[in-house]
Design a protein around this motif. Structure first.
Motif, PDB file in Angstrom:
ATOM      1  N   ASP A 167       0.816  -1.214   0.000  1.00  0.00           N
ATOM      2  CA  ASP A 167       0.000   0.000   0.000  1.00  0.00           C
ATOM      3  C   ASP A 167       0.848   1.262   0.000  1.00  0.00           C
ATOM      4  O   ASP A 167       0.305   2.373   0.043  1.00  0.00           O
ATOM      5  CB  ASP A 167      -0.919   0.016   1.222  1.00  0.00           C
ATOM      6  CG  ASP A 167      -1.947  -1.101   1.185  1.00  0.00           C
ATOM      7  OD1 ASP A 167      -2.334  -1.496   0.075  1.00  0.00           O
ATOM      8  OD2 ASP A 167      -2.354  -1.582   2.257  1.00  0.00           O
ATOM      9  N   TYR A 168       2.157   1.119  -0.038  1.00  0.00           N
ATOM     10  CA  TYR A 168       3.068   2.247   0.040  1.00  0.00           C
ATOM     11  C   TYR A 168       3.873   2.366  -1.248  1.00  0.00           C
ATOM     12  O   TYR A 168       3.918   1.451  -2.068  1.00  0.00           O
ATOM     13  CB  TYR A 168       4.047   2.067   1.211  1.00  0.00           C
ATOM     14  CG  TYR A 168       3.383   2.045   2.564  1.00  0.00           C
ATOM     15  CD1 TYR A 168       3.412   3.155   3.405  1.00  0.00           C
ATOM     16  CD2 TYR A 168       2.731   0.905   3.019  1.00  0.00           C
ATOM     17  CE1 TYR A 168       2.812   3.126   4.657  1.00  0.00           C
ATOM     18  CE2 TYR A 168       2.118   0.869   4.263  1.00  0.00           C
ATOM     19  CZ  TYR A 168       2.167   1.986   5.084  1.00  0.00           C
ATOM     20  OH  TYR A 168       1.566   1.957   6.311  1.00  0.00           O
ATOM     21  N   VAL A 169       4.526   3.516  -1.416  1.00  0.00           N
ATOM     22  CA  VAL A 169       5.529   3.671  -2.456  1.00  0.00           C
ATOM     23  C   VAL A 169       6.792   4.207  -1.795  1.00  0.00           C
ATOM     24  O   VAL A 169       6.741   4.880  -0.762  1.00  0.00           O
ATOM     25  CB  VAL A 169       5.081   4.634  -3.585  1.00  0.00           C
ATOM     26  CG1 VAL A 169       3.836   4.100  -4.276  1.00  0.00           C
ATOM     27  CG2 VAL A 169       4.849   6.038  -3.061  1.00  0.00           C
ATOM     28  N   VAL A 170       7.934   3.888  -2.405  1.00  0.00           N
ATOM     29  CA  VAL A 170       9.212   4.377  -1.901  1.00  0.00           C
ATOM     30  C   VAL A 170       9.828   5.290  -2.954  1.00  0.00           C
ATOM     31  O   VAL A 170      10.027   4.890  -4.105  1.00  0.00           O
ATOM     32  CB  VAL A 170      10.183   3.215  -1.596  1.00  0.00           C
ATOM     33  CG1 VAL A 170      11.487   3.774  -1.017  1.00  0.00           C
ATOM     34  CG2 VAL A 170       9.559   2.226  -0.624  1.00  0.00           C
ATOM     35  N   TYR A 171      10.082   6.541  -2.560  1.00  0.00           N
ATOM     36  CA  TYR A 171      10.762   7.496  -3.423  1.00  0.00           C
ATOM     37  C   TYR A 171      12.270   7.318  -3.228  1.00  0.00           C
ATOM     38  O   TYR A 171      12.798   7.623  -2.160  1.00  0.00           O
ATOM     39  CB  TYR A 171      10.357   8.926  -3.070  1.00  0.00           C
ATOM     40  CG  TYR A 171       8.955   9.303  -3.467  1.00  0.00           C
ATOM     41  CD1 TYR A 171       8.711  10.128  -4.570  1.00  0.00           C
ATOM     42  CD2 TYR A 171       7.853   8.862  -2.732  1.00  0.00           C
ATOM     43  CE1 TYR A 171       7.423  10.495  -4.934  1.00  0.00           C
ATOM     44  CE2 TYR A 171       6.556   9.216  -3.094  1.00  0.00           C
ATOM     45  CZ  TYR A 171       6.354  10.029  -4.191  1.00  0.00           C
ATOM     46  OH  TYR A 171       5.077  10.383  -4.548  1.00  0.00           O
TER      47      TYR A 171
END
Length: 244
Positions: A167-171
């Motif tokens: 459910d997350y994204v990593v920049y």
């Protein structure tokens, strides 16, 4: 990938943790054990990165198991007993999670280890609040993402790629990585389409950081990223804009 071992005397707990590990792309499950003594024998001859460890177990509890190891791996304690928390942190645990365990809590805990291992500096974030400032040059564009009680600026020229993690994204930036509760679609909407392109359901890349493009994968430094067939046409269109 972080090699992970699960130790819990409850099969349902092992099944749940196995599912969580399998859906977390930076983890790989090396083994799981219901018996702590069997696990100890395995750990004595196999190097791992992360131990998902129950505390209250028969024969040998989790704290005793950890104390018996000369060079224990990083550990996240997962237990139904909150009274062990202080003892758990005395063993330098990455985190201490209480059952019943939600995936969001599991992901946050494991991401601490993933980011500390892969970047010199990192920040965890909850609930994205981002906006893009447009200009004629990418060097002068940036977004702000919410970090705790302030907004963190990310210069888009330094943003190499974005990676989906549940459910997350990593920049992933030149200076570090940032975790945001956000969809990949929303992340892409806030970026200039001339330079940022989605190449896979799990990756958005900044073309300014791409070194080599092959038929079905591309390279950013030493990293390789698969190009899905469904995104190849979009990538080709973007590349035409960058050809002088």
């Amino acid at each position: 990938m972080l090699k992970t071992v699960i130790i819990d005397d409850e099969k349902l707990a092992i099944d749940l943790l196995t599912d969580y590990v399998n859906k977390t792309h930076f983890l790989s499950l090396s083994a799981s054990f219901k018996d702590a003594l069997d696990a100890l024998a395995y750990l004595s001859s196999n190097a791992i990165d992360l131990l998902l460890l129950d505390i209250n177990m028969p024969t040998l509890d989790g704290l005793e198991l950890l104390s018996s190891m000369s060079y224990p791996p990083k550990v996240i304690f997962i237990t139904a007993h909150s009274e062990y928390a202080l003892q758990g942190f005395k063993h330098n645990a990455v985190d201490y999670l209480l059952k019943p365990l939600k995936y969001s809590d599991f992901f946050k805990a494991t991401s601490k280890l993933m980011l500390s291992a892969s970047t010199p500096s990192s920040s965890q974030q909850e609930n994205t609040s981002a906006f893009t400032v447009q200009s004629s040059s990418l060097a002068h564009q940036f977004i702000f993402i919410k970090v705790d009680n302030h907004h963190q600026r990310i210069d888009l020229a330094n943003l190499k790629y974005i990676e989906a993690c549940g459910d997350y994204v990593v920049y992933h930036c030149v200076e570090g990585s940032y975790i945001v509760l956000q969809s990949m679609g929303n992340a892409l909407d806030g970026l200039p389409s001339e330079d940022f392109v989605r190449i896979h359901r799990s990756h958005i890349v900044n073309l300014l950081h791409v070194d080599v493009i092959h038929k079905d994968y591309l390279e950013i430094g030493t990293l390789e990223f698969s190009i899905s067939k469904s995104y190849q046409k979009c990538l080709k269109s973007r590349l035409q804009r960058h050809v002088p």
